[in-house]
Design a protein around this motif. Structure first.
Motif, PDB file in Angstrom:
ATOM      1  N   UNK A   1       0.871  -1.180   0.000  1.00 39.19           N
ATOM      2  CA  UNK A   1       0.000   0.000   0.000  1.00 39.19           C
ATOM      3  C   UNK A   1       0.908   1.230   0.000  1.00 39.19           C
ATOM      4  N   UNK A   2       0.402   2.340  -0.498  1.00 42.38           N
ATOM      5  CA  UNK A   2       1.211   3.553  -0.620  1.00 42.38           C
ATOM      6  C   UNK A   2       0.436   4.773  -0.118  1.00 42.38           C
ATOM      7  N   UNK A   3      -0.396   4.566   0.889  1.00 45.68           N
ATOM      8  CA  UNK A   3      -1.282   5.635   1.346  1.00 45.68           C
ATOM      9  C   UNK A   3      -0.587   6.508   2.386  1.00 45.68           C
ATOM     10  N   UNK A   4      -1.165   7.686   2.592  1.00 44.52           N
ATOM     11  CA  UNK A   4      -0.730   8.575   3.666  1.00 44.52           C
ATOM     12  C   UNK A   4      -1.943   8.852   4.554  1.00 44.52           C
ATOM     13  N   UNK A   5      -2.180  10.103   4.891  1.00 47.19           N
ATOM     14  CA  UNK A   5      -3.268  10.425   5.812  1.00 47.19           C
ATOM     15  C   UNK A   5      -4.636  10.074   5.237  1.00 47.19           C
ATOM     16  N   UNK A   6      -4.740  10.082   3.917  1.00 47.13           N
ATOM     17  CA  UNK A   6      -6.017   9.797   3.276  1.00 47.13           C
ATOM     18  C   UNK A   6      -6.433   8.347   3.348  1.00 47.13           C
ATOM     19  N   UNK A   7      -5.486   7.466   3.686  1.00 46.33           N
ATOM     20  CA  UNK A   7      -5.740   6.039   3.861  1.00 46.33           C
ATOM     21  C   UNK A   7      -6.654   5.460   2.779  1.00 46.33           C
ATOM     22  N   UNK A   8      -7.871   5.060   3.116  1.00 50.35           N
ATOM     23  CA  UNK A   8      -8.749   4.421   2.130  1.00 50.35           C
ATOM     24  C   UNK A   8      -8.939   5.298   0.902  1.00 50.35           C
ATOM     25  N   UNK A   9      -9.117   6.584   1.107  1.00 50.11           N
ATOM     26  CA  UNK A   9      -9.334   7.480  -0.039  1.00 50.11           C
ATOM     27  C   UNK A   9      -8.085   7.560  -0.916  1.00 50.11           C
ATOM     28  N   UNK A  10      -6.905   7.506  -0.314  1.00 45.99           N
ATOM     29  CA  UNK A  10      -5.664   7.476  -1.102  1.00 45.99           C
ATOM     30  C   UNK A  10      -5.605   6.210  -1.948  1.00 45.99           C
ATOM     31  N   UNK A  11      -6.001   5.086  -1.336  1.00 50.96           N
ATOM     32  CA  UNK A  11      -5.986   3.814  -2.065  1.00 50.96           C
ATOM     33  C   UNK A  11      -6.928   3.868  -3.259  1.00 50.96           C
ATOM     34  N   UNK A  12      -8.107   4.437  -3.067  1.00 45.48           N
ATOM     35  CA  UNK A  12      -9.059   4.570  -4.168  1.00 45.48           C
ATOM     36  C   UNK A  12      -8.531   5.516  -5.239  1.00 45.48           C
ATOM     37  N   UNK A  13      -7.885   6.573  -4.806  1.00 43.55           N
ATOM     38  CA  UNK A  13      -7.312   7.540  -5.745  1.00 43.55           C
ATOM     39  C   UNK A  13      -6.296   6.855  -6.658  1.00 43.55           C
ATOM     40  N   UNK A  14      -5.438   6.034  -6.080  1.00 41.00           N
ATOM     41  CA  UNK A  14      -4.426   5.334  -6.868  1.00 41.00           C
ATOM     42  C   UNK A  14      -5.069   4.259  -7.741  1.00 41.00           C
ATOM     43  N   UNK A  15      -5.994   3.515  -7.165  1.00 39.43           N
ATOM     44  CA  UNK A  15      -6.657   2.446  -7.896  1.00 39.43           C
ATOM     45  C   UNK A  15      -7.344   2.966  -9.151  1.00 39.43           C
ATOM     46  N   UNK A  16      -8.093   4.045  -9.032  1.00 37.96           N
ATOM     47  CA  UNK A  16      -8.926   4.535 -10.129  1.00 37.96           C
ATOM     48  C   UNK A  16      -8.188   5.470 -11.089  1.00 37.96           C
ATOM     49  N   UNK A  17      -7.126   6.135 -10.590  1.00 35.89           N
ATOM     50  CA  UNK A  17      -6.499   7.189 -11.389  1.00 35.89           C
ATOM     51  C   UNK A  17      -5.018   7.007 -11.648  1.00 35.89           C
ATOM     52  N   UNK A  18      -4.365   6.127 -10.890  1.00 38.75           N
ATOM     53  CA  UNK A  18      -2.912   5.987 -10.918  1.00 38.75           C
ATOM     54  C   UNK A  18      -2.246   7.331 -10.623  1.00 38.75           C
ATOM     55  N   UNK A  19      -2.859   8.060  -9.689  1.00 34.58           N
ATOM     56  CA  UNK A  19      -2.304   9.289  -9.128  1.00 34.58           C
ATOM     57  C   UNK A  19      -2.171   9.081  -7.625  1.00 34.58           C
ATOM     58  N   UNK A  20      -1.096   9.584  -7.046  1.00 33.03           N
ATOM     59  CA  UNK A  20      -0.887   9.429  -5.612  1.00 33.03           C
ATOM     60  C   UNK A  20      -1.841  10.328  -4.821  1.00 33.03           C
TER      61      UNK A  20
ATOM     62  N   UNK B   1      -2.976   2.622 -23.024  1.00 27.76           N
ATOM     63  CA  UNK B   1      -2.880   3.758 -22.102  1.00 27.76           C
ATOM     64  C   UNK B   1      -1.587   4.545 -22.308  1.00 27.76           C
ATOM     65  N   UNK B   2      -1.039   4.468 -23.522  1.00 26.98           N
ATOM     66  CA  UNK B   2       0.236   5.137 -23.749  1.00 26.98           C
ATOM     67  C   UNK B   2       0.116   6.655 -23.852  1.00 26.98           C
ATOM     68  N   UNK B   3      -1.108   7.182 -23.838  1.00 30.12           N
ATOM     69  CA  UNK B   3      -1.280   8.641 -23.880  1.00 30.12           C
ATOM     70  C   UNK B   3      -1.959   9.171 -22.618  1.00 30.12           C
ATOM     71  N   UNK B   4      -2.000   8.348 -21.572  1.00 28.43           N
ATOM     72  CA  UNK B   4      -2.652   8.760 -20.334  1.00 28.43           C
ATOM     73  C   UNK B   4      -1.645   9.352 -19.350  1.00 28.43           C
ATOM     74  N   UNK B   5      -2.170  10.071 -18.359  1.00 22.62           N
ATOM     75  CA  UNK B   5      -1.345  10.569 -17.257  1.00 22.62           C
ATOM     76  C   UNK B   5      -1.553   9.618 -16.081  1.00 22.62           C
ATOM     77  N   UNK B   6      -0.745   8.579 -16.060  1.00 22.04           N
ATOM     78  CA  UNK B   6      -0.798   7.563 -15.015  1.00 22.04           C
ATOM     79  C   UNK B   6       0.626   7.261 -14.569  1.00 22.04           C
ATOM     80  N   UNK B   7       0.848   7.297 -13.253  1.00 22.90           N
ATOM     81  CA  UNK B   7       2.206   7.157 -12.739  1.00 22.90           C
ATOM     82  C   UNK B   7       2.589   5.720 -12.431  1.00 22.90           C
ATOM     83  N   UNK B   8       1.641   4.793 -12.560  1.00 22.51           N
ATOM     84  CA  UNK B   8       1.945   3.400 -12.302  1.00 22.51           C
ATOM     85  C   UNK B   8       2.466   2.675 -13.518  1.00 22.51           C
TER      86      UNK B   8
END
Length: 686
Positions: A298-317, A547-554
């Motif tokens: 997992x790579x979350x900070x204070x946002x915990x569950x919301x951070x996980x969802x943010x990464x899952x759906x957007x590949x943004x931290x 997804x070669x033209x997306x903004x995804x950090x993963x």
């Protein structure tokens, strides 16, 4: 009695007396609104006490402004302030009735957003008793007009006015101190506006929201399209290619995302008193058609569950402080998984047995393009059905099936479990597993709620098998964040059968499960190092989405050649070779501390620069709302106005789609209902 009335009237005929009266009436109507119009969930004596007193400090401050003025001006100012305050309460009552959340300045200033959000006509939303908040103003004006209360022209001493101002700030800071002690990170994590109002008050919420909105606006205003240049340069250099062996293998399949709340990797195959904590998940993990990752963090900070969802759906931290989903979920532009798949013919739905406002989901999900959000309003609610943060998992999964069977296929469905959430409470009738014996009361029941989650998952999997959904679906499971924090070192040492725990051990303890299952999929244990930021590109490649033209950090976890540096939100990282925690370098394979030589120092510096750059660029995208400047080819910008998650609207859309597509499970099976196929041993349902 008459002398008492006379003295009381004499007191109210003073400027200070009128001030006390208007503050008291304001406090009363605010508290009544708290109890009648809002569902703030105040539990226990302390929270109830704070709910009672929290209107007072702000009232002393804002009404106290009038005490610095003379004569009628002071009285008019108090009435005008009361009118403004009443309008604010009134507006929030209406908005809350529709969305179970409070108005934000971001929503107010958004072009057409409030009008869109308050989709019903005022006639449908408005209740006659809502105008109660203006009653005190009318009463006070009448008392003044008929001179029951007379204007006091005597100047109020400035030092006394200043004393009231100082007192208001003292009370505010005291209130915040008590609140933050009861709910740490109240303002830094900001996971639900209900919490801020419950602890601090509606006025303090407004002030904090105004500050947040200003900060967001400043950052957003300074952002420009060229800020994306560095982002694209980094992504081009670091993006990994899809693995041909897996690319498109799940094309056209339904996607189930099972969000395992607070579930850590060590639970897989873990035993207590010789019994498996998670037998169903263990079997799923080792299934020949499941790709399971044993170095997934997992790579979350204070946002915990919301951070996980943010990464899952957007590949943004997520952000280093607070929750990006809360602070930037409403107004920002996103190109998230639900929108990407919806534009390829998928139905997209999120399921959660909690209030829609938690983590700002009711707004963020619209920004991400979710067509449906089946929140707590869609499920049968009884006191025995819920524990902690919402519906118990067994009941939640069964209730969710009622809507899953109606979703047009293919669909993308995310189901967020809740029972395995701190403080790991479970009623006796549902406890069927022994607790650990570390002596830590927080840690020991963790395996019991994890076992309950496992049972609930097993029941849901049986339903998917019986209905045939499993044949045409890709099932993805992931743990969102740690369940046992690093503050429980002695207990962690016992769980891991170690004498002492090092920072390296704690870094490895941040592993969470990630599994991808599909019939016909070549499974096995994959040892690549990755994290939640990598989920989206992995799933898109399996679904055959470029997804070669997306903004995804993963990076695709199945790619044969990929960067295996896992960035933690605080800048630490893990890689197959090195683990770096607070500047200390460990050998990842052995856990031994190493003193890097010149060559190793160069390698570690390069890795650290990668991590720092990745995190800062992701923050740049979120804080500056940079995706508003860029729309990938083939992607249509999300229109939040198209979505409503109200129960009536959700059910109406399901019916419309049923007539239009006829691809849902019920139509496929020629059945009116499949819930008779759902078997659960939940005692509450017997």
């Amino acid at each position: 009695m008459s002398s008492h009335i006379k003295n009381t009237r004499k007191f109210f005929n003073t400027k200070f007396g009128f001030f006390v009266l208007i503050v008291a009436l304001f406090w009363l109507k605010t508290y009544i609104s708290y109890r009648i119009d809002f569902t703030l969930g105040a539990k226990g004596g302390l929270q109830q006490f704070l709910l009672v007193v929290n209107p007072i400090p702000a009232a002393l401050l804002i009404f106290g402004i009038a005490l610095y003025f003379r004569g009628k001006i002071a009285y008019w100012l108090m009435l005008i302030i009361d009118l403004i305050e009443s309008i604010w309460i009134f507006a929030n009552v209406l908005y809350y009735r529709e969305f179970s959340d409070f108005l934000s300045f971001g929503i107010i200033k958004g072009s057409g957003t409030v009008q869109n959000n308050l989709g019903k006509s005022l006639a449908e939303i408005l209740h006659p008793l809502d105008f109660f908040v203006f009653a005190d103003i009318i009463i006070l004006i009448l008392l003044l007009l008929f001179k029951v209360i007379k204007v006091d022209y005597t100047p109020f001493k400035k030092k006394n006015a200043l004393a009231i101002t100082v007192l208001s700030f003292v009370l505010m800071f005291a209130e915040f101190g008590i609140s933050n002690a009861d709910r740490s990170g109240l303002l830094t994590r900001t996971f639900d506006n209900n919490y801020i109002v419950k602890y601090l008050g509606l006025n303090e919420y407004a002030a904090f929201n105004a500050y947040q909105t200003h900060k967001e606006s400043q950052t957003r205003a300074k952002a420009k399209a060229s800020d994306l240049d560095d982002v694209f340069s980094f992504l081009k250099k670091n993006r990994s290619k899809a693995n041909i062996e897996y690319y498109g293998k799940a094309k056209g399949k339904n996607v189930f995302i099972i969000h395992l709340e607070s579930f850590q990797q060590f639970l897989i195959d873990y035993k207590v008193d010789g019994k498996e904590v998670t037998p169903n998940l263990n079997k799923f993990y080792h299934n020949q058609n499941t790709i399971s990752f044993d170095n997934f963090y997992h790579q979350v900070a204070q946002g915990k569950t919301s951070d996980a969802e943010m990464m899952l759906e957007n590949s943004l931290f997520g952000l280093p402080e607070g929750s990006a989903m809360v602070t930037y979920g409403t107004q920002n532009t996103y190109q998230a998984a639900p929108a990407i798949l919806a534009q390829r013919g998928y139905s997209t739905a999120a399921f959660h047995g909690d209030v829609p406002s938690f983590w700002n989901r009711d707004n963020a999900y619209k920004s991400w393009g979710y067509q449906y959000f089946f929140d707590s309003n869609y499920y049968t609610e009884k006191p025995s059905y819920s524990v902690g943060y919402g519906l118990k998992d067994k009941i939640f999964f069964k209730d969710a099936a009622k809507y899953i069977q109606q979703l047009p296929q293919p669909f993308y469905a995310k189901l967020i479990t809740l029972t395995n959430h701190y403080p790991y409470e479970l009623d006796k009738q549902n406890v069927s597993f022994p607790a650990t014996k570390t002596g830590d009361n927080t840690v020991d029941p963790y395996v019991q709620t994890a076992h309950y989650l496992d049972q609930a998952f097993g029941e849901f999997l049986n339903y998917l098998t019986k209905t045939g959904l499993i044949k045409n679906s890709m099932i993805v499971l992931y743990g969102d964040h740690y369940g046992i924090s690093n503050n429980h070192r002695p207990a962690i040492a016992q769980l891991l059968h170690k004498q002492t725990i090092t920072s390296y051990d704690l870094a490895q303890f941040q592993k969470v499960p990630f599994m991808i299952h599909m019939q016909g999929l070549k499974g096995g244990i994959n040892h690549t190092y990755g994290g939640e930021i990598d989920v989206l590109p992995t799933l898109l490649h399996l679904l055959g989405v470029k997804d070669d033209n997306t903004v995804q950090f993963g990076n695709d976890l199945l790619s044969k050649k990929r960067n295996q540096i896992v960035a933690f939100r605080n800048g630490d990282f893990v890689s197959p070779k090195y683990t770096v925690v607070s500047g200390t370098v460990y050998n990842t394979k052995t856990g031994a501390v190493i003193t890097p030589n010149a060559k190793q120092q160069a390698q570690i510096k390069k890795m650290q620069n990668h991590v720092t750059t990745e995190l800062s660029l992701s923050d740049k995208v979120v804080l500056g709302d940079l995706l508003r400047f860029y729309t990938p080819k083939g992607f249509t910008k999300v229109n939040k106005k198209e979505y409503s998650y109200k129960y009536a609207d959700g059910m109406k859309l399901l019916k419309e789609m049923d007539k239009k597509k006829k691809t849902d499970l019920l139509n496929k099976l020629h059945k009116k209902d499949t819930l008779n196929l759902y078997k659960t041993d939940a005692p509450e349902l017997k």
